[in-house]
Every structure is written in structure tokens, then in C-alpha cells.
Design a protein around this motif. Sequence first.
Motif, mmCIF file in Angstrom:
data_model
loop_
_atom_site.group_PDB
_atom_site.id
_atom_site.type_symbol
_atom_site.label_atom_id
_atom_site.label_comp_id
_atom_site.label_asym_id
_atom_site.label_seq_id
_atom_site.Cartn_x
_atom_site.Cartn_y
_atom_site.Cartn_z
ATOM 1 N N GLY A 77 0.866 -1.127 -0.130
ATOM 2 C CA GLY A 77 -0.044 -0.021 0.139
ATOM 3 C C GLY A 77 0.894 1.257 -0.043
ATOM 4 N N PRO A 78 0.354 2.288 -0.081
ATOM 5 C CA PRO A 78 -1.275 2.589 0.396
ATOM 6 C C PRO A 78 -2.075 2.081 -0.750
ATOM 7 N N LEU A 79 -3.535 1.885 -0.508
ATOM 8 C CA LEU A 79 -4.404 1.608 -1.450
ATOM 9 C C LEU A 79 -5.518 2.531 -1.279
ATOM 10 N N TRP A 97 -6.476 2.512 2.811
ATOM 11 C CA TRP A 97 -5.716 1.223 3.535
ATOM 12 C C TRP A 97 -4.226 1.246 3.210
ATOM 13 N N ALA A 98 -3.655 0.783 4.389
ATOM 14 C CA ALA A 98 -2.079 0.259 4.270
ATOM 15 C C ALA A 98 -1.500 -0.702 5.167
ATOM 16 N N ARG A 99 -0.465 -1.201 4.871
ATOM 17 C CA ARG A 99 0.322 -2.005 5.669
ATOM 18 C C ARG A 99 1.650 -1.749 5.608
ATOM 19 N N THR A 122 -2.683 -4.348 9.375
ATOM 20 C CA THR A 122 -3.107 -3.410 8.476
ATOM 21 C C THR A 122 -3.917 -2.149 9.016
ATOM 22 N N ARG A 159 -0.628 -9.769 -0.319
ATOM 23 C CA ARG A 159 0.420 -8.627 -0.159
ATOM 24 C C ARG A 159 1.407 -8.444 -1.267
ATOM 25 N N LEU A 199 -0.509 -6.752 -4.098
ATOM 26 C CA LEU A 199 -0.410 -5.213 -3.971
ATOM 27 C C LEU A 199 0.978 -4.607 -4.089
ATOM 28 N N ALA A 237 0.973 -1.349 -7.574
ATOM 29 C CA ALA A 237 1.012 -0.223 -6.316
ATOM 30 C C ALA A 237 1.141 1.275 -6.662
ATOM 31 N N SER A 244 -2.577 3.671 -5.391
ATOM 32 C CA SER A 244 -2.438 4.737 -4.501
ATOM 33 C C SER A 244 -2.888 5.743 -5.393
ATOM 34 N N TYR A 267 -6.963 -7.132 3.081
ATOM 35 C CA TYR A 267 -6.348 -6.303 1.925
ATOM 36 C C TYR A 267 -7.260 -5.734 0.891
#
Length: 750
Positions: free
Chosen positions: A315-317, A329-331, A367, A468, A471, A477, A481, A516
Motif C-alpha cells: 500500500g497505500p491503497l 488502506w495500508a500495511r 493493516t 500482499r 499489491l 502499487a 495509490s 487487503y
Amino acid sequence: MDDSSPTLSDSVRAEISRRRAVQLLGVGAAAVAAGSAMTGTAAAAVAPLPSSGLRAAVLEYADRWTNAVGLRTLLEHAGFTVIDLDLTKAPDAQAQAVDLIAFGSFTNDSTNNTNPYGTYVKAHTDSLRRFVRAGGVVLDLAKSDEPGVGVPYLPIWKWDYNSTAMFAVRTDADFNTVYRVATAHPLVSVLPADASGQVFAGRSVTASWESLGAWKEMRVLLACVSGTSGYPAALLEGKDKIVAADGKSSVDGKGRYLVSSLTIDKCYDTAGAPTQSEAAIDDSRRFFNALTGYVKSAKAGSAPSLTVTPSLQAGPLVGHVSETTARLWARPGVDPGTYPTWKCEVKAGGVVVKTVTATLSTANDSTLLMDVSGLQANTEYTFDITSATAAAPAVPMKGSFRTAPAAGAAAKVSLGVGSCAHNVPNHLWKQVMTEGCEGFVMLGDTPYADMGLSGASSELDRVRRHHRDFLAVPEIARMVSSMPIWGTWDDHDFAGNDTDGRSTLKTMYREAFVDYRANANFGHVTGGTGLLTGRGPGEGIYTSFRRGPVEVLLIDPRWFSNTSTGVCMETVQSTWLKDALKASTATFKVLGSGMVWYDKITAEKDDWNTYKTEKLQLLDLIKTERISGCVMLSGDIHVSRAVKNFDGTPADPKPAGYDMWEYVVSPVHDWTIGDQFDVTTSAATGLPEKTRWTAHPADPVKWSKDAPYTFLKLTADTTVTPATLTAKWINRDGAVLHTQTCTITDLTRP
């Protein structure tokens, strides 16, 4: 891997250059004078090695900010015979056979601002892979001004049905700290370290430049932060695989890829005078001396065994975006106990207009899900996600999105749609952005989350890792984003090929899916009827969104389905869908399903013809309620099609009361199944001509194309009269395969 750099504005490039000048020029003299930062007694100077019989081809330029070089000198000190890499010839076709190809720091940024490195590696991707497979080693040191860009030549492996890839993605994060991770590795064990494991300290150039934030099929040898996670990485190691002709097995290639953000070759000026302390130069010598033995072992087929390090960050998404809200969203990939709280600053015109905070959810694979409200319709925003607890060693998480136009306003909206995508680099995702799509719908098998799994219910971590890795693919990616992403699933991200709701694995796959994605909701609450906006346990993943003149209803055709009984949606989802259709004020309504709405005529049962009763009830609702503007959307079958009135009969040729079109788009990847409908184009008329299904009274398949790397651009336009809905199938090189346009008049019952 990644065929082009992301688009960077002049202001962004200027800021990167400014930062680099400050970091590189502002620390040099002090570091040279200070000497080594290592504790304890200074080690003896590192002696040169005798001739090793190895030859290295080197691409090296003086850094235009510091005038520093050193790669050739360090390799000669390590016993290599060094030649210049001939940029006119492939790696395995140099004037003299070589064992190592070394790309020095910043070779993508020579004194005349060209990118000889980028030009070369993209032109010779296949040759670089052959070179490594045969036992060669490629060393790729730090690059500049390439945040979000992947190393272009890393291999992609095609298996029977699936593909996978090795990739490494550079970021905009720089570190003066480098730590040992694979402490026993021959390239790492020789490096003096302090008590914390830090190496390469006290250097006059930032030690790790544009560090590596995401990777796949690689091992972390050195990282920028202490600990065992390896994130962000400073040195990655990868090996090639030789896949058997049947695509079912592989053996390891001999050579190795070394991808790094290290600047440890910059030790001298062009006159040969040191620009680093003697201790720092000795650290570089130790690394390159160890490289000699490492290259010998690769050439002999005895390089160290390699265990892949999972990549942690994604991410971010940008998820669901409405007129006034956005779900992000992000991890971050860091320890949630140390860095639990994160903030997101949302800006319009460079001014912060909203700030929200959220806590890393360990229940959702560490996340973040951030809900932003109070936004303005049809407005461009940017955002930054950072740790609110303390400065975290995460790479920058930035993005942008545009809110939806006001529902009642005349507007023209374009959405991208795709299905069936592997976790491999693919410039199709860049083409989606080039085409001006302002959002994207993942229509299932995005990704193939069941790939390589045994079918056990204990494999949640592996399913999450597939999501993961998907993304983290550089082109994906960048896209996720920068525009809202919505998603449903099909069989391979639900529970496995041709599975239905009886699968015992569906709860595990649902857990990974909601971890996710950032849809507005994920089906309904367990045992109830209310939509589930959170990411806890629930039933199904169906959702919907509106973007100006179009409303998309993403149906879950898997969770509740039973091919034996012919039930697909069950009561709660069916009621939700019918109520949403009747209530919708959007000009166009899109019924999205991972599986196709017609009979795909195979032994598999996962199509809507298996659930024909429910489908006909839906069409009848559209007809009796006079719901205009409906079309169907599907994927799954690795062929793209335009299908009209599949369920028509002589007695009732238009069960919806008007022509019901289905737009099939598949695949995003390169694996097609052949066109079992045999739809060709008549030379006489220029129109589609079937050689199969001639008995079908509705003659449903109007266009069909067995084409890889395909997505759909769906454009709803209410700025014209009558309003139009245009479906355009486009391949990753921008070629338009087919266009189908309907007016709202066409999609209205007379």
C-alpha cells in the motif's frame, strides 16, 4: 520487470535533487575526518586479493553531486579483472566472457542527466536472465530518483496455468544505518558490526539510498533497521529457476542477483583521492573481497542456499471513494506494538483539510483502515500516512484520489475493470492510468490467492502473502495509490478452482480478502441482514458504489452458492441486490460478477447458467419494475466477449424488456484458453460470424477475442443526449480491441 519509471513532476524531481544535494554534500568532510564509527579496536587494513581469474564488466559513472567513484578500484582490489561494460552488446556477448556484471551507484543518473543503466537493462532483460541462469552474478547498487520503480530485468517464471516473478522495488526512503540480517551469509559475516549489528557506519555518502521497500522471491541480507524483519532492505539476494517444459517443476539456476540500495562503491574522487575514511573504505573492501568467493561459488553451482524473506509492506491503497468520503488502506510493515497509531493527512491544493488516525489491526494482519469524511464532491486530494506514535522506519506512504461527481450532476466517468491477474509485473496497470480511468474494479482472481496452497485451512498466512505480494507489484502499487479500487472475488481468491459455497476454506479466504481490501462493506453480519462495514467475521463480500451517473453492484456469487441446489445468492444478498436496483437513481446500473452470466459450456459449473432460476428472476425484476440502464459485467474465462440477450427465447427474446448486454473481460495476465465459441470475422461483411452455437435463437455472442493482457474501460456519459455507456476492451499496449456503445434509450423498456 517494470518497463518504465513512474511519472514524476518537475517539482518532485527538484525536491529529490535538493534532498540529495543536502545529504550527499553536507556530510562528506566530517565523515572523512571522523573515521570509523565502529567501537572497539580498529581492524587491520584489508589487503588486496591476488588475481582470482574472474572477470567483471562494470558500468560506472562519477556521481555528479560528489564526483565520487570506486567500483572498478574495489573490484580490482578484490582480484577481479575489470572491463567496461559495452553498452552496445548483451551481457553474454561482451568482447570477453565475464563472471560478474556490476552496475555502480547512480548509473541511472550520469553527468548529462541520461539513464544509460535504464536503457541497457531494459534492452537486455532476457540476456541478463540467461547470464545469471548460467552461473553469472549481477550486482546492482543504489539508484537515484526511482521511488516506486522495480528492477527491470528480474525473472518471471511461467508455470502450468500460473506465473510468478521476482521483483524488488526502490522507495524514496534513505537511511544512514545498515544492519546485518543474514549474519552467516558470506557477504555479511565479513562486515564488522557494533553491538546492535550496524555495519557501514561513518560514511560520507548516505549508506542506503532509496532503500528497498517491497520484494518477492528474494532474501534480505542487509536491512536499514535493526531486527530480523529485513524491512526496509538494503541488500537483497535472488536466484533464478529453470522451469520444466511441462510447467510443473523447476530446478535452481546457478547464478545470483544482488539488488542493493548501498552506496559503498563511492570511495574515491576521479583523481583517486579518498572521499571516505580509511575505515569506511576498508568496510567496502571487505564486502568486495567476499564477493570474489561468492561469484566463484555461483559459477561452480555451489552458491549459498537461499530462503526467501517475506515482504512486509504494501500500500497505500485507495478503497471506496464517494462524493464526500474516502476509505484508505495500508500495511506499513513495522511492529504494531512499537508503532500502533498512525495518522493520515489529506490535502487539497497542498493544504491539510482533514486529519484522521487509526490503529494497526493485528487481527487484520497488521493493516490500517482509515475513513475520511467531510470531503467535497469532484475534488482532487492527496494524502500522507505516517506514524503518530514515533518516527517509524516505514517507507513513505503517499497517494491521491478524486471524489465522485455529485450524483445529480451531468458527468462523464470512466472506470477500469479487469480479472485474472498474476502477481507479476505487467504494464497493463500503467495503461489503465494512461487511459484516464478514475477508478478500477478488481473482478476476481485478483490475485490467484490459492496458488501453491495444499488446501489446508491453516494456510491463512500464505493466502495473505499472495494478497500482499499482489499489491506490492510496482505497477499495481502505483495504480492503487492513485485511484479508488473496488473488488469482488472469483474462484481462485475465494477457495480454489470451480469451488462453491460449500468449501470449508471459504472463511480463511474471506479473512484474507477483507484484510487487503477497502470496500465500503463486506457482505452482511453473521446471522443478520445488516451490511458489514468493518473487517470482522461476516457472510460474503458483496458491495456496491456509485460514481456519478453509474452505480456498480458487485455480487458475491461464491459464498452462498451450491451447484447441487442451484442456489447462488441466498435470501439476504438477493434481497439487497433487488432493493438496490429498485432504489438506484443512477442512469446506468452495472451488475458485476466474477463468474460469467451465460453458460460457458465446460465441465465446470461455476457460471450463472447453473443458477438460471435466480438469474431469470433478476431479469424479470428489471423488466417488471422497468429498471432502465442495466448491463452485466463478468470475467473468469480468459477470453473477452460482448454477449447480448443470452437468455432470450423465441417467445421472449428480451427477458429484461430491452437488450441485456454482458461485457466479459479476461484476462489481465497472458494465459488464454482459446476461443471455444469460434467467433471470427466474416471477410464479406466485416461482422462477427459464428461457427458454433448456430442453434441458439438469440445468437448471443456478438464479439469474442482470445487476447491476453486485456482490461475494460467503461465510460458513462450523461453530458450528451441521450446518455451513453461505452465499453472499450483495451490491451496493455493501448490497442483498442473492440468498442460497444449503448444509449440509455437502448437500455430502456419501450
